[in-house]
Design an enzyme around this catalytic site. Sequence first.
Site, mmCIF file in Angstrom:
data_model
loop_
_atom_site.group_PDB
_atom_site.id
_atom_site.type_symbol
_atom_site.label_atom_id
_atom_site.label_comp_id
_atom_site.label_asym_id
_atom_site.label_seq_id
_atom_site.Cartn_x
_atom_site.Cartn_y
_atom_site.Cartn_z
ATOM 1 N N SER A 18 -1.497 92.780 21.675
ATOM 2 C CA SER A 18 -2.505 93.699 22.175
ATOM 3 C C SER A 18 -3.355 94.248 21.019
ATOM 4 O O SER A 18 -4.014 93.473 20.332
ATOM 5 C CB SER A 18 -1.836 94.811 22.984
ATOM 6 N N ASP A 53 -1.629 90.246 33.703
ATOM 7 C CA ASP A 53 -1.821 91.362 32.782
ATOM 8 C C ASP A 53 -2.912 92.281 33.318
ATOM 9 O O ASP A 53 -4.070 91.871 33.460
ATOM 10 C CB ASP A 53 -2.216 90.791 31.411
ATOM 11 N N HIS A 82 1.751 92.397 30.622
ATOM 12 C CA HIS A 82 1.431 92.803 29.245
ATOM 13 C C HIS A 82 2.662 93.287 28.473
ATOM 14 O O HIS A 82 2.552 93.711 27.336
ATOM 15 C CB HIS A 82 0.388 93.928 29.298
#
Length: 286
Positions: free
Chosen positions: A150, A230, A264
């Site tokens: 991320s 995600d 995620h």
Amino acid sequence: MPDIIEVSSNKIFSGWQKVYLHESYELGCKMNFGIFLPPQVEEGPQPVIYWLSGLTCTEANFIQKAGAQKYASEQGVILVAPDTSPRNLNILGEDDDWDFGTGAGFYIDATNEPWKKNYRMYSYITKELPALINEKFPVLPYKQSIMGHSMGGHGALICALKNPGLYKTVSAFAPISNPVLCPWGKKAFTGYLGGLETNVETWKDWDATELVKKYNGPPLDILIDQGKEDKFLKDGQLLPENLLSAAKDAGLPLVLRFQEGYDHSYFFISTFIEDHIKHHVKYLKC
């Protein structure tokens, strides 16, 4: 070189997962980092992979949730997991938001007040921390690579693209791939670097999609995994398709794998971390 203080030490997969504390001159505060030392260090220095975590994380998330030590032990690589920002600086506003300030350093060097003195995560990751690791631990300093998740995926990509040859390879899980165009990136860059109107080129210099366009260095084989479920992908925060398109235009090898059903979280990361470590080992041990 400043001293380091051992905070914790746990045996795992015949190696040792340790956490250390040190005084950072780049960030002006005490910083923790995790390091996994595989059993092969008893035979001599080993390659090192740096892991950069995402928003709200500390050094603990990766070392406790990713399950990476098993594969690092099998492959004989050291893993280093730093924190994600300076902490406890008493800067006005540093703890106001989860996606800016504490836990959200974005791995850039801030140029805007009041952040520019301490929010220098890029210099910390690419200069200060490796120098410390190289001096204190049995690593092969010219056999290093970098990966992240991320915000940390963004960090890993820009560190590799801005420093041709410094890292043997780079990989990422669900990276923020084009921060100048996403809400997280716009918020962070405005705060750390100043408004876009007067800082367009500065913003682009911290954006992987923009950096790929002008990369001119040794071959860099990039691996990215992205979960199809995600939430942040669907919200337009990650934009991996922009990075893929730019890499294709630049002729830079980039594999982007969309993984059906994954989100995620560290459940996603732990599923594919073995693939990523093996990807790094290909280049670290060649």
